[in-house]
Enzyme design. Structure first.
Site, short mmCIF file in Angstrom:
data_model
loop_
_atom_site.label_atom_id
_atom_site.label_comp_id
_atom_site.label_asym_id
_atom_site.label_seq_id
_atom_site.Cartn_x
_atom_site.Cartn_y
_atom_site.Cartn_z
N GLU A 68 1.03 -1.29 0.14
CA GLU A 68 -0.03 -0.13 0.10
C GLU A 68 0.77 1.14 -0.12
O GLU A 68 0.81 2.11 0.94
CB GLU A 68 -0.87 0.01 1.19
CG GLU A 68 -1.98 -1.28 1.30
CD GLU A 68 -2.99 -0.99 2.55
OE1 GLU A 68 -2.85 -0.19 3.36
OE2 GLU A 68 -3.94 -2.00 2.29
N GLU B 156 -5.68 -8.45 0.62
CA GLU B 156 -6.43 -8.00 2.02
C GLU B 156 -7.77 -7.64 1.84
O GLU B 156 -8.29 -6.99 0.92
CB GLU B 156 -5.51 -6.53 2.71
CG GLU B 156 -4.28 -7.00 3.17
CD GLU B 156 -3.33 -5.57 3.96
OE1 GLU B 156 -4.34 -4.80 4.26
OE2 GLU B 156 -2.46 -5.59 4.00
#
Ligand code: IFM
Length: 448
Positions: free
Chosen positions: A166, A355
């Site tokens: 991320e 995720e």
């Protein structure tokens, strides 16, 4: 919905990260990370929590991997703590740190669990931050050194690698808003950090491909469906700018499209940090991309937000229901929308959802945790993944965030995301109802 609906080669897993779980922050030669420093700064983390012990994964990894096995989860994604391997960020490696990941990989394989490795999940060595961290272009060679060491040690057993976790979040929260480590603010930190993170994906991706030629190399991207608050033109335009920042900033340079400056003019500021030839260094043909989705965002035009001229309307202020402990709206369609959005780019070979999960306030009663909201969250999101799959979209796997409750960054230990409950006083683990459900769902030979 049953597992077989997703097809036999769909990858199932659970994700975790070093700083959030390992603890053991200063033992066996580990150096300090930016998060060790940040958690010691007053007022930065809810309730003054820190991750010196976290869920003690460093000492309890065998017990935790046994849970992965028990829940029939075939893939375990974890990250490697850079300062555990290189206490000063570069230079002399810490053999005991490398030994730990060696043992962890072996432990996974002994339990017939495939290890998936993320190289960077936000815990930069403090020694490198002292030299500017991600704002310093040297981070590219620093990270290559780290990656080569890790690959050299476990490449014979690890066949899935991710370069960054991320980048939007760690550069935005850490180098613009200052709410994550290292706590820096402003565009003069954000732009160089973002550009170097974008370059790192290609640079380290290329290194991994040559060091581990038989492995699949990827990187992970946070993403959320962006909805304008109204149909008014200025809200629609605001949503476009937010989308450029939240969803497109990192994937598009990697895919050779360049930074989305057309839709967010302020990003032109990145150009100041670009050197000759960077345009051709940014693209990299990853074998897969990981997308990580939790919610959607509703966006409204705002004159008061500099550069972006848009603000996110919190789920609470909109009266959205249900919302999680992070204040995030439960909006399962967003995961479908993101698979569709990322799958629509040309040259995205394979998407894994690396995720997805939720934080809810769990209670232990009679030794059980009946976390029905989390269970429902997972089921409803998986149904949307299946919808995407059945429409022929390019999604090939799904990983729950996360195995055990752990340190949720600025939220400390308040936000619990685990399939397995952790009592942070005793470190006792209890598999939650959601964990039991996931285990039953994944079981190929359920008891009759
Ligand atoms: O805990 C984090 C993780 O480290 C990165 N993705 C989002 C999760 C939940 O906030």
């Amino acid at each position: 919905m049953v597992k077989a609906d997703f097809g036999s080669d769909f990858q199932w897993g659970v994700s975790s990260a070093a700083f959030q779980t390992e603890g053991a922050w200063n033992i066996h030669g580990k150096g300090p990370s930016i998060w060790d420093t940040f958690t010691r700064r007053k007022g930065k983390i809810k309730n003054g929590h820190h991750a010196d012990v976290a869920s003690d994964f460093y000492h309890r990894y065998q017990e935790d991997i046994a849970f992965v096995k028990k829940l029939h989860i075939p893939n375990f994604r974890f990250s490697v703590s850079w300062p555990r391997i290189l206490p000063a960020g570069i230079g002399s490696p810490n053999t005991k740190g490398l030994d730990f990941y060696d043992r962890l990989v072996d432990c996974c394989l002994q339990h017939e669990v495939d290890p998936w490795v993320t190289l960077y999940h936000w815990d930069l060595p403090q020694a490198l931050q002292d030299k500017g961290g991600w704002t310093n272009r040297d981070v590219l060679s620093w990270m290559e050194e780290f990656a080569a060491l890790v690959a050299g040690r476990i490449r014979d057993r690890v066949k899935h690698w991710m370069v960054l976790n991320e980048p939007t979040v760690f550069t935005g929260a850490g180098y613009f808003f200052g709410v994550h480590a290292p706590g820096l603010t402003g565009l003069r930190n954000f732009f160089p950090a973002a550009h170097h993170a974008a370059l790192a994906m290609g640079r380290v991706g290329r290194l991994l491909r040559s060091e581990v030629p038989d492995a699949a190399v990827g990187s992970t991207f946070s993403c959320s469906g962006i909805h304008p608050a109204t149909n008014r033109r200025r809200d629609v335009e605001a949503a476009k700018r937010a989308d450029a920042l939240i969803n497109r900033l990192f994937i598009e340079p990697v895919l050779g499209i360049g930074y989305p400056v057309m839709d967010l003019k302020a990003l032109k500021g990145i150009e100041k940090y670009m050197q000759a030839g960077d345009d051709s260094l940014l693209p990299f043909d990853f074998d897969f991309i990981g997308i990580q989705n939790y919610t959607r965002e509703v966006v409204r035009h705002s004159y008061f937000v500099p550069y972006l001229k848009a603000r996110i309307c919190s789920a609470k202020s909109r009266g959205a229901r249900p919302i999680t402990d992070m204040g995030w709206e439960v909006y399962p369609e967003s995961i479908y929308d993101m698979i569709k959005k990322f799958g629509a780019y040309p040259n995205v070979p394979k998407i894994y959802v690396t995720e997805n999960g939720s934080a809810f306030p769990d209670t232990v009663a009679n030794g059980e945790v009946a976390d029905l909201q989390r269970l429902k969250y997972l089921q409803s999101h998986l149904a949307q993944v299946l919808r995407a799959k059945q429409e022929g979209l390019n999604v090939h796997g799904y990983f729950v965030w996360t195995l055990t409750d752990n340190f949720e960054w600025a939220e400390g230990y308040d936000a619990r995301f685990g399939l397995v409950h952790v009592d942070f006083q005793t470190q006792q683990r209890i598999v939650k109802a959601s964990g039991k459900w996931y285990g039953t769902f994944l079981d190929d030979q359920p008891a009759t």
